[in-house]
Design a protein around this motif. Structure first.
Motif, PDB file in Angstrom:
ATOM      1  N   TRP A   1      -3.530  19.702 -29.757  1.00 25.36           N
ATOM      2  CA  TRP A   1      -2.260  20.055 -30.134  1.00 25.36           C
ATOM      3  C   TRP A   1      -1.664  21.610 -30.054  1.00 25.36           C
ATOM      4  O   TRP A   1      -2.403  22.462 -29.987  1.00 25.36           O
ATOM      5  N   VAL A   2      -0.479  21.634 -29.276  1.00 23.60           N
ATOM      6  CA  VAL A   2       0.063  22.964 -29.149  1.00 23.60           C
ATOM      7  C   VAL A   2       0.668  23.646 -30.422  1.00 23.60           C
ATOM      8  O   VAL A   2       1.488  23.299 -30.925  1.00 23.60           O
ATOM      9  N   LEU A   3      -0.318  24.726 -30.867  1.00 20.57           N
ATOM     10  CA  LEU A   3       0.317  25.256 -32.045  1.00 20.57           C
ATOM     11  C   LEU A   3       1.309  26.272 -31.807  1.00 20.57           C
ATOM     12  O   LEU A   3       1.462  26.887 -30.810  1.00 20.57           O
ATOM     13  N   ARG A   4       2.084  26.393 -32.959  1.00 19.73           N
ATOM     14  CA  ARG A   4       3.239  27.407 -32.919  1.00 19.73           C
ATOM     15  C   ARG A   4       2.701  28.796 -32.728  1.00 19.73           C
ATOM     16  O   ARG A   4       3.231  29.438 -32.313  1.00 19.73           O
ATOM     17  N   ARG A   5       1.686  29.196 -33.635  1.00 19.92           N
ATOM     18  CA  ARG A   5       1.169  30.462 -33.952  1.00 19.92           C
ATOM     19  C   ARG A   5      -0.451  30.462 -33.872  1.00 19.92           C
ATOM     20  O   ARG A   5      -0.914  30.494 -34.837  1.00 19.92           O
ATOM     21  N   PRO A   6      -0.828  30.159 -32.737  1.00 18.71           N
ATOM     22  CA  PRO A   6      -2.395  30.046 -32.662  1.00 18.71           C
ATOM     23  C   PRO A   6      -3.221  31.308 -33.149  1.00 18.71           C
ATOM     24  O   PRO A   6      -4.077  31.138 -33.548  1.00 18.71           O
ATOM     25  N   LYS A   7      -2.521  32.680 -32.900  1.00 16.55           N
ATOM     26  CA  LYS A   7      -3.095  33.822 -33.230  1.00 16.55           C
ATOM     27  C   LYS A   7      -3.511  33.976 -34.654  1.00 16.55           C
ATOM     28  O   LYS A   7      -4.182  34.154 -35.433  1.00 16.55           O
ATOM     29  N   GLU A   8      -2.393  33.485 -35.495  1.00 12.20           N
ATOM     30  CA  GLU A   8      -2.379  33.372 -36.718  1.00 12.20           C
ATOM     31  C   GLU A   8      -3.134  32.483 -37.389  1.00 12.20           C
ATOM     32  O   GLU A   8      -3.872  32.827 -38.399  1.00 12.20           O
ATOM     33  N   PHE A   9      -3.248  31.382 -36.956  1.00 12.27           N
ATOM     34  CA  PHE A   9      -4.196  30.271 -37.019  1.00 12.27           C
ATOM     35  C   PHE A   9      -5.549  30.519 -37.159  1.00 12.27           C
ATOM     36  O   PHE A   9      -6.372  30.423 -37.737  1.00 12.27           O
ATOM     37  N   LEU A  10      -5.836  31.475 -35.808  1.00 13.21           N
ATOM     38  CA  LEU A  10      -7.224  31.879 -35.630  1.00 13.21           C
ATOM     39  C   LEU A  10      -7.365  32.766 -36.787  1.00 13.21           C
ATOM     40  O   LEU A  10      -8.803  32.597 -37.426  1.00 13.21           O
ATOM     41  N   THR A  11      -6.931  33.700 -37.035  1.00 18.02           N
ATOM     42  CA  THR A  11      -7.047  34.877 -38.170  1.00 18.02           C
ATOM     43  C   THR A  11      -7.294  34.172 -39.458  1.00 18.02           C
ATOM     44  O   THR A  11      -8.197  34.452 -40.339  1.00 18.02           O
TER      45      THR A  11
END
Length: 402
Positions: free
Chosen positions: A154-164
């Motif tokens: 799934w293409v996440l809107r905010r992958p970096k924020e999700f990662l953190t």
């Protein structure tokens, strides 16, 4: 709404609840779109915008606010539709619940304002509209983990924020003495899925400071935590920047300890070690010598892989790790000296160990059937590729049959 002062005043007067009522309950699509546009304008305010977002988030999932900013029209269509994906569970029941709650709050505030024009509008701190379908779901950074694991591409809107936020959640759980096992497993699986589908995000991990923390928790007395740490460490070992970061922290001793505690995870840990040593980081080899990793790995080659699904492939990864250490410019001779004294090493040092490593990894685990074992040899199943076409019916050459 270009003025912070006006945005602030509109908040206290209750503009948000009136606008929400228009967005949720107005019958004219254009009015609803214009309302979304106005929300986007308010959200863009540097001072008050974050507070507007927090309040709207009590009524609507965060994805709606992003949609209002990017395309007001799309936000209205999204509100009207039904969705079930990693970033949004939304259906008729949720929509009706929000619309009814907003209508009642608007009516109540309107009545209070009719009686006293100076009435201020505010919500209780713990106020939130709870959607039945989202209750009980584990949500991190606006992502529903169960649905993300089911659909990691799934293409996440905010992958970096999700990662953190995901790594922070994982760290919080592994810092506990007795975390909820199911939650830890779900969060760990989500971390693995994220790194497998978006490998470029691994570049971010060292600067976020999570690499040392993964190895620190390997000494936990709770058996579930070393397992989770090995799974995450394996993903980190697939990235050169993460391996460089590992060289600056004590990680080899931690891995050895975790392998002893979770013998069922030795396969994954062995593959991680072979990847780590393959990049030629001298400090990692130095750590291996200090922590007596070589005798430990040689003992595993001798026996003790009963808990591992595919002993042959695991032995192949151990051999690969040992040979990678032998290539060290600083410690290569010392490593070779230790290996040459080992009786078991003689059985493995000249073998083509790469033949026994399957080429498909699923969720970070080595997979593939093992062939029949032959003493002293590494064995593993190999894939046979059959020709698509049948052999010719009439042929004069016996060789053609092969």
């Amino acid at each position: 709404m270009s003025s912070t002062k006006v945005v602030k005043e509109s908040m206290t007067k209750g503009a948000l609840i009136y606008l929400l009522d228009l967005f949720c309950n107005a019958t004219h699509p254009q009015i609803r779109e214009k309302t979304a546009e106005l929300f986007a304008k308010m959200l863009a305010d540097k001072l008050i915008g974050p507070k507007v977002r927090i309040i709207l988030n009590k009524f609507l999932p965060a994805i709606f606010m992003d949609a209002m900013r990017d395309s007001p029209e799309a936000s209205v269509h999204m509100f009207e539709g039904s969705h079930e994906n990693p970033e949004l569970i939304w259906n008729d029941e949720a929509r009706e619940k929000v619309s009814d709650t907003v209508r009642k709050l608007k009516d109540g505030h309107y009545k209070a304002q009719r009686e006293d024009a100076d009435t201020k509008w505010n919500l209780k701190e713990d106020f939130a509209v709870v959607y039945t379908d989202v209750e009980g779901e584990l949500i991190v950074g606006g992502v529903i983990l169960r649905l993300f694991i089911a659909n990691p591409a799934w293409v996440l809107r905010r992958p970096k924020e999700f990662l953190t936020e995901l790594l922070e959640k994982w760290t919080q759980l592994t810092d506990m003495t007795n975390p909820n096992g199911e939650v830890l497993e779900t969060v760990t699986t989500a971390v693995v899925c994220l790194f497998q589908t978006q490998q470029t995000l691994l570049d971010q991990v060292p600067q976020l400071g999570y690499v040392p923390r993964v190895f620190q928790v390997m000494s936990s007395r709770n058996n579930a935590i070393p397992k989770a740490a090995i799974q995450v460490a394996y993903q980190l070992s697939c990235n050169e920047l993460c391996i460089r970061s590992m060289a600056t922290t004590e990680c080899i001793g931690a891995m050895k300890l975790a392998m002893k505690v979770r013998r069922d995870m030795i396969a994954l840990a062995a593959e991680a070690l072979s990847k780590m040593f393959d990049k030629g980081e001298e400090e990692l080899v130095s750590q291996a010598l200090k922590n007596d990793l070589l005798p430990f790995l040689l003992r595993l080659l001798e026996g003790g892989l009963e808990a591992v699904e595919n002993p042959a492939a695991t032995k192949a990864q151990i051999v690969k790790a040992l040979k990678a250490m032998q290539r060290s410019l600083l410690y290569g001779e010392q490593i070779t000296g230790i290996l040459e004294k080992s009786a078991v090493w003689k059985d493995y040092k000249d073998q083509r160990h790469d033949l026994f490593i399957t080429d498909s990894n699923i969720s970070g685990y080595l997979t593939g059937p093992t062939g029949p074992s032959v003493a002293g040899y590494l064995t593993a199943g190999t894939k046979m590729t059959m020709p698509d076409a049948p052999p010719p019916l009439d042929t004069g050459h016996q060789d053609d049959l092969h």
